[in-house]
Design a protein around this motif. Structure first.
Motif, PDB file in Angstrom:
ATOM      1  N   ARG A  76       0.831  -1.205   0.000  1.00 23.06           N
ATOM      2  CA  ARG A  76       0.000   0.000   0.000  1.00 23.06           C
ATOM      3  C   ARG A  76       0.869   1.261   0.000  1.00 23.06           C
ATOM      4  O   ARG A  76       0.548   2.244  -0.672  1.00 23.06           O
ATOM      5  CB  ARG A  76      -0.921   0.006   1.222  1.00 23.06           C
ATOM      6  N   ILE A  77       1.970   1.219   0.760  1.00 19.95           N
ATOM      7  CA  ILE A  77       2.883   2.362   0.787  1.00 19.95           C
ATOM      8  C   ILE A  77       3.469   2.590  -0.603  1.00 19.95           C
ATOM      9  O   ILE A  77       3.462   3.706  -1.121  1.00 19.95           O
ATOM     10  CB  ILE A  77       4.002   2.142   1.815  1.00 19.95           C
ATOM     11  N   PHE A  78       3.989   1.525  -1.213  1.00 18.98           N
ATOM     12  CA  PHE A  78       4.592   1.640  -2.539  1.00 18.98           C
ATOM     13  C   PHE A  78       3.579   2.162  -3.556  1.00 18.98           C
ATOM     14  O   PHE A  78       3.884   3.042  -4.369  1.00 18.98           O
ATOM     15  CB  PHE A  78       5.139   0.285  -2.985  1.00 18.98           C
ATOM     16  N   SER A  79       2.369   1.627  -3.523  1.00 19.64           N
ATOM     17  CA  SER A  79       1.341   2.040  -4.483  1.00 19.64           C
ATOM     18  C   SER A  79       0.959   3.497  -4.278  1.00 19.64           C
ATOM     19  O   SER A  79       0.784   4.259  -5.244  1.00 19.64           O
ATOM     20  CB  SER A  79       0.101   1.147  -4.344  1.00 19.64           C
ATOM     21  N   SER A  80       0.832   3.896  -3.011  1.00 16.73           N
ATOM     22  CA  SER A  80       0.465   5.275  -2.702  1.00 16.73           C
ATOM     23  C   SER A  80       1.545   6.242  -3.152  1.00 16.73           C
ATOM     24  O   SER A  80       1.256   7.291  -3.749  1.00 16.73           O
ATOM     25  CB  SER A  80       0.216   5.423  -1.200  1.00 16.73           C
ATOM     26  N   TYR A  81       2.807   5.901  -2.901  1.00 15.85           N
ATOM     27  CA  TYR A  81       3.910   6.764  -3.297  1.00 15.85           C
ATOM     28  C   TYR A  81       4.025   6.857  -4.813  1.00 15.85           C
ATOM     29  O   TYR A  81       4.268   7.933  -5.365  1.00 15.85           O
ATOM     30  CB  TYR A  81       5.219   6.265  -2.688  1.00 15.85           C
ATOM     31  N   ALA A  82       3.866   5.725  -5.480  1.00 22.49           N
ATOM     32  CA  ALA A  82       3.952   5.718  -6.943  1.00 22.49           C
ATOM     33  C   ALA A  82       2.839   6.568  -7.547  1.00 22.49           C
ATOM     34  O   ALA A  82       3.050   7.279  -8.537  1.00 22.49           O
ATOM     35  CB  ALA A  82       3.876   4.291  -7.466  1.00 22.49           C
ATOM     36  N   ALA A  83       1.653   6.524  -6.945  1.00 23.61           N
ATOM     37  CA  ALA A  83       0.522   7.303  -7.449  1.00 23.61           C
ATOM     38  C   ALA A  83       0.790   8.800  -7.332  1.00 23.61           C
ATOM     39  O   ALA A  83       0.254   9.592  -8.110  1.00 23.61           O
ATOM     40  CB  ALA A  83      -0.746   6.936  -6.688  1.00 23.61           C
ATOM     41  N   ARG A  84       1.627   9.192  -6.386  1.00 23.03           N
ATOM     42  CA  ARG A  84       1.975  10.604  -6.200  1.00 23.03           C
ATOM     43  C   ARG A  84       3.181  11.014  -7.052  1.00 23.03           C
ATOM     44  O   ARG A  84       3.620  12.155  -6.990  1.00 23.03           O
ATOM     45  CB  ARG A  84       2.259  10.888  -4.728  1.00 23.03           C
ATOM     46  N   GLY A  85       3.737  10.073  -7.788  1.00 25.03           N
ATOM     47  CA  GLY A  85       4.865  10.379  -8.655  1.00 25.03           C
ATOM     48  C   GLY A  85       6.219  10.127  -8.050  1.00 25.03           C
ATOM     49  O   GLY A  85       7.248  10.408  -8.672  1.00 25.03           O
ATOM     50  N   PHE A  86       6.249   9.578  -6.818  1.00 25.40           N
ATOM     51  CA  PHE A  86       7.523   9.239  -6.196  1.00 25.40           C
ATOM     52  C   PHE A  86       8.010   7.895  -6.714  1.00 25.40           C
ATOM     53  O   PHE A  86       7.219   7.034  -7.088  1.00 25.40           O
ATOM     54  CB  PHE A  86       7.388   9.151  -4.670  1.00 25.40           C
ATOM     55  N   GLN A  87       9.330   7.711  -6.697  1.00 26.05           N
ATOM     56  CA  GLN A  87       9.892   6.416  -7.027  1.00 26.05           C
ATOM     57  C   GLN A  87      10.155   5.634  -5.739  1.00 26.05           C
ATOM     58  O   GLN A  87      10.345   6.216  -4.671  1.00 26.05           O
ATOM     59  CB  GLN A  87      11.180   6.576  -7.821  1.00 26.05           C
ATOM     60  N   THR A  88      10.137   4.322  -5.843  1.00 30.96           N
ATOM     61  CA  THR A  88      10.360   3.459  -4.688  1.00 30.96           C
ATOM     62  C   THR A  88      11.524   2.518  -4.970  1.00 30.96           C
ATOM     63  O   THR A  88      11.815   2.184  -6.130  1.00 30.96           O
ATOM     64  CB  THR A  88       9.107   2.629  -4.353  1.00 30.96           C
ATOM     65  N   ALA A  89      12.182   2.091  -3.903  1.00 34.18           N
ATOM     66  CA  ALA A  89      13.332   1.201  -4.048  1.00 34.18           C
ATOM     67  C   ALA A  89      13.382   0.218  -2.887  1.00 34.18           C
ATOM     68  O   ALA A  89      12.994   0.542  -1.758  1.00 34.18           O
ATOM     69  CB  ALA A  89      14.630   2.015  -4.085  1.00 34.18           C
ATOM     70  N   ILE A  90      13.846  -0.977  -3.165  1.00 34.07           N
ATOM     71  CA  ILE A  90      14.175  -1.949  -2.125  1.00 34.07           C
ATOM     72  C   ILE A  90      15.686  -1.951  -1.975  1.00 34.07           C
ATOM     73  O   ILE A  90      16.418  -2.172  -2.947  1.00 34.07           O
ATOM     74  CB  ILE A  90      13.674  -3.360  -2.474  1.00 34.07           C
ATOM     75  N   ASP A  91      16.155  -1.664  -0.765  1.00 35.16           N
ATOM     76  CA  ASP A  91      17.584  -1.588  -0.475  1.00 35.16           C
ATOM     77  C   ASP A  91      18.077  -2.926   0.059  1.00 35.16           C
ATOM     78  O   ASP A  91      17.294  -3.740   0.566  1.00 35.16           O
ATOM     79  CB  ASP A  91      17.809  -0.481   0.570  1.00 35.16           C
ATOM     80  N   ASP A  92      19.377  -3.165  -0.069  1.00 34.04           N
ATOM     81  CA  ASP A  92      20.037  -4.337   0.541  1.00 34.04           C
ATOM     82  C   ASP A  92      19.439  -5.662   0.080  1.00 34.04           C
ATOM     83  O   ASP A  92      19.360  -6.617   0.850  1.00 34.04           O
ATOM     84  CB  ASP A  92      19.977  -4.260   2.067  1.00 34.04           C
ATOM     85  N   TYR A  93      19.000  -5.741  -1.166  1.00 29.07           N
ATOM     86  CA  TYR A  93      18.385  -6.971  -1.659  1.00 29.07           C
ATOM     87  C   TYR A  93      19.403  -8.113  -1.638  1.00 29.07           C
ATOM     88  O   TYR A  93      20.518  -7.988  -2.143  1.00 29.07           O
ATOM     89  CB  TYR A  93      17.880  -6.773  -3.088  1.00 29.07           C
ATOM     90  N   GLY A  94      18.993  -9.217  -1.041  1.00 29.54           N
ATOM     91  CA  GLY A  94      19.871 -10.375  -0.958  1.00 29.54           C
ATOM     92  C   GLY A  94      20.410 -10.619   0.436  1.00 29.54           C
ATOM     93  O   GLY A  94      21.117 -11.602   0.668  1.00 29.54           O
ATOM     94  N   SER A  95      20.058  -9.721   1.385  1.00 25.50           N
ATOM     95  CA  SER A  95      20.605  -9.873   2.735  1.00 25.50           C
ATOM     96  C   SER A  95      19.551 -10.108   3.796  1.00 25.50           C
ATOM     97  O   SER A  95      19.872 -10.354   4.944  1.00 25.50           O
ATOM     98  CB  SER A  95      21.398  -8.614   3.130  1.00 25.50           C
ATOM     99  N   GLY A  96      18.273 -10.037   3.424  1.00 22.12           N
ATOM    100  CA  GLY A  96      17.253 -10.107   4.460  1.00 22.12           C
ATOM    101  C   GLY A  96      15.977 -10.778   4.006  1.00 22.12           C
ATOM    102  O   GLY A  96      15.993 -11.840   3.391  1.00 22.12           O
ATOM    103  N   TYR A  97      14.851 -10.102   4.264  1.00 21.86           N
ATOM    104  CA  TYR A  97      13.533 -10.706   4.088  1.00 21.86           C
ATOM    105  C   TYR A  97      13.136 -10.911   2.634  1.00 21.86           C
ATOM    106  O   TYR A  97      12.388 -11.820   2.296  1.00 21.86           O
ATOM    107  CB  TYR A  97      12.467  -9.825   4.767  1.00 21.86           C
ATOM    108  N   ALA A  98      13.594 -10.029   1.744  1.00 19.90           N
ATOM    109  CA  ALA A  98      13.057 -10.002   0.387  1.00 19.90           C
ATOM    110  C   ALA A  98      13.477 -11.224  -0.418  1.00 19.90           C
ATOM    111  O   ALA A  98      14.570 -11.750  -0.267  1.00 19.90           O
ATOM    112  CB  ALA A  98      13.494  -8.726  -0.332  1.00 19.90           C
ATOM    113  N   SER A  99      12.580 -11.638  -1.280  1.00 18.49           N
ATOM    114  CA  SER A  99      12.819 -12.783  -2.148  1.00 18.49           C
ATOM    115  C   SER A  99      12.387 -12.419  -3.554  1.00 18.49           C
ATOM    116  O   SER A  99      11.910 -11.317  -3.820  1.00 18.49           O
ATOM    117  CB  SER A  99      12.012 -13.984  -1.653  1.00 18.49           C
TER     118      SER A  99
END
Length: 255
Positions: free
Chosen positions: A142-165
């Motif tokens: 929801r955060i990512f979608s809301s930010y994108a709708a306002r024209g902001f870009q989003t990023a996932i940091d540190d990919y490969g070291s934690g929760y993200a898959s």
């Protein structure tokens, strides 16, 4: 975690009013470069103490009670400092998703700060780090979608070291994915790491996500990543973070 509505409303009012954290923060900035064009395309804002103390010292001051105000204060300080330094590039700001009650409400202080200091809202990139344990993936979506709708870009940091898959990458569809240093270190000597980066790059290209390698410290790492098709990079090889400053970059030669 469910936040009572009365506390939520008071917290958002405090964020917009700039509630005192009880300790001071400043920002350091590290450039992000486009190896293909040999230009700085962005700066990442990194929180520091008032005298340049590292992020570790800062986070020791953060508690459950002030983490929400801390998240907002970091955004405002990053925008204020970058604007005063004359930053015209994209500005990457780290945020704590668990500190965001409502994306639509909690972004108000960020917008007001950009208006106040004359910073271009379309140049903001919000990074979520894998170091933050995500309570709810749907909340982050929801955060990512809301930010994108306002024209902001989003990023996932540190990919490969934690929760993200891989599935998180597919479902969240960030504008930018930043590979963690653990995947970068000595990649020139590791066919396994090279293969893993190739796979991530293929998925990013498929869904229109830009892949960025961070933590680059040697020319061999840079050369290997470039040969794999990466053009966006960040790390000590290009420039160390500068306290309350925007460092320049001397690009290594490409052999």
């Amino acid at each position: 975690m469910t936040i009572p509505e009365s506390i939520r409303q008071q917290t958002c009012r405090d964020c917009l009013a700039g509630k005192d954290l009880g300790f001071a923060i400043e920002m350091a900035f590290q450039p992000i470069v486009d190896l293909q064009t040999q230009k700085i395309i962005a700066y990442e804002a990194l929180v520091r103490g008032p005298n340049g103390e590292g992020a570790g010292w800062v986070f020791e001051q953060v508690t459950h009670d002030n983490r929400y105000y801390f998240d907002q204060a970091c955004r405002v300080k990053a925008i204020e400092t970058a604007a005063k330094l004359g930053c015209k590039e994209f500005l990457h700001i780290n945020f704590l998703p668990n500190a965001v009650y409502s994306p639509e409400t909690c972004i108000k202080a960020t917008i007001e700060a950009a208006d106040l200091y004359g910073f271009d809202l379309t140049k903001l990139v919000f990074e979520v780090t894998e170091g933050e344990e995500i309570i709810s993936k749907s909340h982050l979506q929801r955060i990512f979608s809301s930010y994108a709708a306002r024209g902001f870009q989003t990023a996932i940091d540190d990919y490969g070291s934690g929760y993200a898959s891989h599935q998180w990458l597919v479902e969240l569809r960030p504008h930018i994915l930043k590979l963690d240093r653990t995947l970068i270190i000595d990649i020139d000597q590791s066919p396994e790491k090279q293969q893993e980066v190739k796979q991530v790059l293929a998925q990013c290209e498929l869904q229109g996500t830009r892949l960025l390698a961070e933590g680059i410290e040697t020319e061999a790492e840079m050369q290997t990543l470039a040969s794999l098709g990466l053009r966006y990079m960040q790390g000590y090889l290009f420039a160390r973070p500068e306290f309350k400053g925007l460092p320049e970059v001397t690009f290594p030669s490409m052999s």
